[in-house]
Design a protein around this motif. Structure first.
Motif, mmCIF file in Angstrom:
data_model
loop_
_atom_site.group_PDB
_atom_site.id
_atom_site.type_symbol
_atom_site.label_atom_id
_atom_site.label_comp_id
_atom_site.label_asym_id
_atom_site.label_seq_id
_atom_site.Cartn_x
_atom_site.Cartn_y
_atom_site.Cartn_z
ATOM 1 N N LEU A 1 0.823 -1.202 0.000
ATOM 2 C CA LEU A 1 0.000 0.000 0.000
ATOM 3 C C LEU A 1 0.863 1.260 0.000
ATOM 4 N N ARG A 2 0.517 2.199 -0.884
ATOM 5 C CA ARG A 2 1.140 3.522 -0.906
ATOM 6 C C ARG A 2 0.020 4.555 -0.877
ATOM 7 N N VAL A 3 0.250 5.652 -0.182
ATOM 8 C CA VAL A 3 -0.805 6.621 0.091
ATOM 9 C C VAL A 3 -0.329 8.025 -0.274
ATOM 10 N N VAL A 4 -1.172 8.747 -1.006
ATOM 11 C CA VAL A 4 -0.974 10.174 -1.233
ATOM 12 C C VAL A 4 -2.156 10.888 -0.589
ATOM 13 N N VAL A 5 -1.871 11.807 0.346
ATOM 14 C CA VAL A 5 -2.916 12.540 1.049
ATOM 15 C C VAL A 5 -3.022 13.939 0.450
ATOM 16 N N LEU A 6 -4.230 14.298 0.038
ATOM 17 C CA LEU A 6 -4.489 15.615 -0.539
ATOM 18 C C LEU A 6 -5.215 16.462 0.504
ATOM 19 N N ARG A 7 -4.625 17.604 0.849
ATOM 20 C CA ARG A 7 -5.276 18.515 1.790
ATOM 21 C C ARG A 7 -5.439 19.912 1.211
ATOM 22 N N SER A 8 -4.549 20.329 0.335
ATOM 23 C CA SER A 8 -4.652 21.679 -0.225
ATOM 24 C C SER A 8 -5.774 21.743 -1.257
ATOM 25 N N GLU A 9 -6.338 22.926 -1.396
ATOM 26 C CA GLU A 9 -7.384 23.113 -2.405
ATOM 27 C C GLU A 9 -6.842 22.876 -3.805
ATOM 28 N N GLU A 10 -5.584 23.238 -4.013
ATOM 29 C CA GLU A 10 -4.984 23.042 -5.334
ATOM 30 C C GLU A 10 -4.867 21.562 -5.677
ATOM 31 N N ALA A 11 -4.441 20.766 -4.710
ATOM 32 C CA ALA A 11 -4.290 19.333 -4.955
ATOM 33 C C ALA A 11 -5.647 18.677 -5.180
ATOM 34 N N LYS A 12 -6.632 19.052 -4.353
ATOM 35 C CA LYS A 12 -7.952 18.453 -4.521
ATOM 36 C C LYS A 12 -8.591 18.864 -5.842
ATOM 37 N N ALA A 13 -8.291 20.071 -6.313
ATOM 38 C CA ALA A 13 -8.831 20.511 -7.600
ATOM 39 C C ALA A 13 -8.325 19.636 -8.748
ATOM 40 N N ARG A 14 -7.129 19.094 -8.607
ATOM 41 C CA ARG A 14 -6.610 18.168 -9.627
ATOM 42 C C ARG A 14 -7.340 16.834 -9.597
ATOM 43 N N LEU A 15 -7.847 16.463 -8.417
ATOM 44 C CA LEU A 15 -8.526 15.180 -8.257
ATOM 45 C C LEU A 15 -9.987 15.219 -8.671
ATOM 46 N N ILE A 16 -10.694 16.278 -8.312
ATOM 47 C CA ILE A 16 -12.157 16.298 -8.400
ATOM 48 C C ILE A 16 -12.675 15.902 -9.782
ATOM 49 N N PRO A 17 -12.123 16.404 -10.887
ATOM 50 C CA PRO A 17 -12.660 16.009 -12.195
ATOM 51 C C PRO A 17 -12.474 14.527 -12.521
ATOM 52 N N LEU A 18 -11.635 13.834 -11.772
ATOM 53 C CA LEU A 18 -11.346 12.430 -12.030
ATOM 54 C C LEU A 18 -12.216 11.493 -11.193
ATOM 55 N N LEU A 19 -13.118 12.083 -10.391
ATOM 56 C CA LEU A 19 -14.049 11.304 -9.584
ATOM 57 C C LEU A 19 -15.402 11.225 -10.266
ATOM 58 N N ALA A 20 -16.163 10.189 -9.938
ATOM 59 C CA ALA A 20 -17.550 10.110 -10.390
ATOM 60 C C ALA A 20 -18.294 11.349 -9.892
ATOM 61 N N GLU A 21 -19.271 11.790 -10.661
ATOM 62 C CA GLU A 21 -19.951 13.042 -10.350
ATOM 63 C C GLU A 21 -20.516 13.056 -8.932
ATOM 64 N N GLY A 22 -21.062 11.921 -8.487
ATOM 65 C CA GLY A 22 -21.650 11.859 -7.157
ATOM 66 C C GLY A 22 -20.649 11.950 -6.025
ATOM 67 N N ASN A 23 -19.372 11.799 -6.328
ATOM 68 C CA ASN A 23 -18.336 11.869 -5.295
ATOM 69 C C ASN A 23 -17.610 13.209 -5.260
ATOM 70 N N GLN A 24 -17.845 14.049 -6.238
ATOM 71 C CA GLN A 24 -17.015 15.243 -6.377
ATOM 72 C C GLN A 24 -17.218 16.252 -5.255
ATOM 73 N N ALA A 25 -18.465 16.572 -4.930
ATOM 74 C CA ALA A 25 -18.710 17.609 -3.926
ATOM 75 C C ALA A 25 -18.209 17.199 -2.551
ATOM 76 N N LYS A 26 -18.419 15.938 -2.187
ATOM 77 C CA LYS A 26 -18.003 15.530 -0.845
ATOM 78 C C LYS A 26 -16.482 15.475 -0.721
ATOM 79 N N SER A 27 -15.788 15.127 -1.797
ATOM 80 C CA SER A 27 -14.324 15.148 -1.731
ATOM 81 C C SER A 27 -13.792 16.577 -1.713
ATOM 82 N N ALA A 28 -14.447 17.466 -2.439
ATOM 83 C CA ALA A 28 -14.029 18.866 -2.427
ATOM 84 C C ALA A 28 -14.152 19.459 -1.031
#
Length: 204
Positions: free
Chosen positions: A60-87
């Motif tokens: 197992l390897r883990v990358v933790v995203l906490r900054s708004e910039e990092a999460k902004a890179r992730l959000i478009p790659l999530l299913a639509e129903g998961n985007q708001a809660k991850s943001a």
């Protein structure tokens, strides 16, 4: 068939711990803005590292995203129903299996000098990595709960795109993203049914 009292007495941790880790724990869909600290993440890992893995391979390897910039890179790659809660989550952990876990075997399985050579075939190694990282992911969810936080694991995501974005060496397989934080009010969906013991377990 054991009674509920018999079952409770068979468990070694107290009722409060059982509730925290299992019975009352839920997948959170909303979080407060209270941050997840480095100390919490390190404490969680200090529990998770004891998960059982084949030949102690720990892929197992883990990358933790906490900054708004990092999460902004992730959000478009999530299913639509998961985007708001991850943001809105204070932290999002990307959990991946290291295809080259075998390079660590001389360190983590030192009594068997030939262990690394058993994993020369990459296709077979990928399967081993994913299976054992899955075992560790289960422990990670429990570790998050043990820290008094809520976990929101998600598989609705573009795993290949996330791997390219956050594990650019091409040697990791993304399996799950987990939102982490303190649950907000009304963070839970209604509890869904679970299968009973007799529906799942066969004793021979």
């Amino acid at each position: 068939m054991t009674t509920s009292l018999d079952t409770a007495q068979a468990i070694q941790i107290d009722e409060a711990a059982q509730d925290l880790l299992f019975r009352e724990a839920r997948t959170a869909n909303a979080f407060t803005d209270e941050p997840v600290t480095d100390e919490q993440l390190e404490a969680i890992y200090d529990l998770v590292k004891w998960a059982p893995t084949s030949m102690n391979n720990q892929p197992l390897r883990v990358v933790v995203l906490r900054s708004e910039e990092a999460k902004a890179r992730l959000i478009p790659l999530l299913a639509e129903g998961n985007q708001a809660k991850s943001a809105a989550a204070p932290a999002v952990a990307l959990l991946a299996a290291d295809v080259d876990f075998h390079d660590e075997l001389p360190k983590v399985f030192p009594h068997f000098p030939g262990a690394r050579d058993l994993f020369a075939d990459e296709d077979a190694r990928i399967g081993t990595a994913e299976l054992n990282a899955g075992l560790q992911i289960g422990y990670l969810i429990l570790g998050i709960r043990a820290a008094g936080l809520a976990a929101g694991p998600m598989t609705g995501l573009d795993a290949d795109a996330i791997a390219k974005e956050f594990f650019p060496d091409g040697r990791h397989r993304v399996l799950v993203a987990v939102n982490i934080g303190k649950p907000a009010e009304n963070a839970w969906f209604d509890r869904l049914p679970r299968l009973d013991y007799d529906e799942v377990v066969t004793t021979l």
